[in-house]
Design a protein around this motif. Sequence first.
Motif, short mmCIF file in Angstrom:
data_model
loop_
_atom_site.label_atom_id
_atom_site.label_comp_id
_atom_site.label_asym_id
_atom_site.label_seq_id
_atom_site.Cartn_x
_atom_site.Cartn_y
_atom_site.Cartn_z
N ILE A 99 0.91 -0.98 -0.03
CA ILE A 99 -0.11 -0.13 0.07
C ILE A 99 0.88 1.27 0.07
O ILE A 99 0.77 2.11 -0.72
CB ILE A 99 -1.13 0.01 1.34
CG1 ILE A 99 -2.14 -1.14 1.09
CG2 ILE A 99 -1.77 1.31 1.30
CD1 ILE A 99 -2.83 -1.43 2.01
N ASN A 100 2.04 1.17 0.82
CA ASN A 100 2.90 2.21 0.90
C ASN A 100 3.64 2.80 -0.35
O ASN A 100 3.76 3.88 -1.05
CB ASN A 100 3.91 2.28 2.04
CG ASN A 100 3.16 2.46 3.18
OD1 ASN A 100 2.08 2.67 3.41
ND2 ASN A 100 3.94 2.07 4.31
N ALA A 101 3.88 1.58 -0.97
CA ALA A 101 4.39 1.78 -2.38
C ALA A 101 3.63 2.12 -3.37
O ALA A 101 4.03 2.93 -4.32
CB ALA A 101 4.97 0.16 -2.88
N GLU A 102 2.28 1.77 -3.30
CA GLU A 102 1.41 2.39 -4.33
C GLU A 102 1.17 3.78 -4.00
O GLU A 102 1.10 4.50 -4.88
CB GLU A 102 -0.07 1.49 -4.03
CG GLU A 102 -1.05 1.89 -5.19
CD GLU A 102 -2.36 1.12 -4.90
OE1 GLU A 102 -2.55 -0.16 -4.35
OE2 GLU A 102 -3.26 1.71 -5.51
N LEU A 111 1.75 9.28 -5.96
CA LEU A 111 2.30 10.60 -5.59
C LEU A 111 3.51 10.90 -6.65
O LEU A 111 3.39 12.31 -7.12
CB LEU A 111 2.92 10.80 -4.23
CG LEU A 111 1.68 10.80 -3.04
CD1 LEU A 111 2.36 10.79 -1.94
CD2 LEU A 111 0.76 11.98 -3.25
N LEU A 112 4.28 10.16 -6.98
CA LEU A 112 5.62 10.55 -8.03
C LEU A 112 4.71 10.43 -9.37
O LEU A 112 5.26 11.42 -10.08
CB LEU A 112 6.40 9.46 -7.63
CG LEU A 112 7.22 9.74 -6.46
CD1 LEU A 112 8.06 8.33 -6.23
CD2 LEU A 112 8.04 10.80 -6.21
N GLU A 113 3.89 9.69 -9.68
CA GLU A 113 3.56 9.62 -11.05
C GLU A 113 2.90 10.81 -11.42
O GLU A 113 2.53 11.28 -12.61
CB GLU A 113 2.87 8.38 -11.43
CG GLU A 113 3.89 7.15 -11.45
CD GLU A 113 3.11 5.90 -11.54
OE1 GLU A 113 4.00 4.90 -12.02
OE2 GLU A 113 1.82 5.63 -11.66
N ASP A 114 1.88 11.33 -10.27
CA ASP A 114 1.16 12.52 -10.58
C ASP A 114 1.94 13.48 -10.89
O ASP A 114 1.11 14.60 -11.54
CB ASP A 114 0.54 12.65 -8.99
CG ASP A 114 -0.85 13.16 -9.06
OD1 ASP A 114 -1.53 12.47 -9.86
OD2 ASP A 114 -1.33 13.57 -8.14
#
Length: 570
Positions: A455-458, A463-466
């Motif tokens: 979940i944390n990875a997701e 956030l980064l892909e955003d």
Amino acid sequence: MKKWLKRLSPGFLAILFCLISIFALMTMLHMQGNARVINYTGIVRGATQQLVKQEMNSFPNDMLLAHLDGIVSELSTGEGENDLIVLPDKTYQALIQQMQQEWSELKVEIGRVREGQSSRQLYELSESYFDLANRAVSAAERYSEMCVTHSIGVLLCLNGGFIILFILLRVSESRQKKAKMALDLAENASRAKSEFLSRISHEIRTPMNGITGMTAIARRFVDDPEKMTDCLNKIDLSASYLLSLLNDVLDMSKIESGKIQLDEQPFDLTELLNRIQGMFWQKAEDGGVILSMRCEELSVPQVIGDNLRISQVLINLVSNAMKFTPPGGSVTLEARQTAADEKTVSLEFTVTDTGIGISEAFQQRIFDPFEQAQPATARQYGGTGLGLAISSSFVKLMGGTITVHSKPGEGTQFVVSLTLRRSFAGTAAGPQTGKDGTVCDLTGVRILLAEDNAINAEIATLLLEDVGARVDHAGNGKATVDLFSVSPAGTFSAILMDVQMPVMDGLKATLAIRALNHPDAGRIPIIGLSANAFQEDMKKAREHGMNAYLAKPLDPTRLYQTLEQVMIRE
Ligand code: ADP
């Protein structure tokens, strides 16, 4: 020894004391008996001489004769009218037997003298009798002295034993008292902890209900963006509250185990106060409370201190003031410089409200952990009773003081006094001092994310892909090192490294990456991610070669700001 000590009771000591008293009494009586025997043996010695003298001078004294007859027999048998005892000493007894024998001979000689015969033999016999009586007196005295020495020895031993037992009893009593006190303390602490646990579980359940309830509602309104945003905002609010609760509990446990360390850095006082006012402005407006801030005579805005902890204390005081002030009231945060010299500056922060106030009795306990004015306070206003305990511990750690003045129904004033060092340098640039509200653009940037929790990875990936970044994910430290070591130079602009991971943790993985023979090994920025947001964790991260450190849950703004500051951009 311990068991024996435990059984030692005052009753036992009392019995010992009685024994000592009885022994002393018996010794005294025995001594009295001895003294009478010595005395009467002496009387026999002197009076016999007197009698012989009278008889030789033709003055017969039958009364004295009869008297001496009775004493001599009583000294050997103990029977008579003079209350004499039989001295249990062999030498004395032998001498008395001999005296009795010679006394009979003396009586025969007295008879002869009375009949007109020569007194010479009587005289010689009386001389030897005197010598015999003398030895008997000495023997009785020696025996008596021996008795005294013996009794003194026994009494000394008994008294010594009594004193030792008395001391042991006191020691055991004081140990028992200490053990009882420790038990009471432990019981109180455990009671306070269990009360706290029930309070905290209630506190946790409230925002958890909010999160689960709002998630369920959001699921029903997936097609309604407005409703969905409203649900997400409420979830966000509950989650932030949950996080602050968790931080309080962590802070408190750190304080209780003495592990809190200050992080002293230069900072701007006015900036700090503005930030606090900014945080509460909206809340004050919503609650109909007038919030004002006054900053007087601050000749030294730049100081060195633990910016975060000072903010935490002031935020807690302002937050309490807002919480306990009904609409229409006012809350004021004031900062005043009370003294300054070349090196230091003394400051006084005052948070005043016109709220419900605090009773005199509760003011005494207000800085103790887990304390709230009333059991109903938690129900009505929320909170755990930890905020002020944490604040006062921080203030003490910084060498300052915190005091409270209040009148129920009129309002409350908290005053924090601190002496901080002056700073002559500019404000240190930390990751949090970046430009607020900057829209981050990471298009074309590739980031290596090391995170074992799916979940944390997701969340981090989203956030980064955003903001346009491309994310490569590794599930543990070893996989991260492997992935990085085979990547061509310049592939990754930064690594986000979770600290706690299986197989190889983040700290070890950072060390391994820094030791690689890879063109980017030394310069690739590594940002640590961890739920442990303590000073010593951050220090450890730096010591292991990390460039920055972010506390989980990730705050998007801080993530972007930190990346912008440390990232390699070709
Ligand atoms: P919490 O606010 O989480 O309960 P605190 O330690 O911050 O814990 O405060 C402890 C208690 O002190 C509060 O529950 C409240 O009863 C009392 N208190 C603190 N500040 C104020 C204030 N400004 N006015 C009235 N009561 C206060």
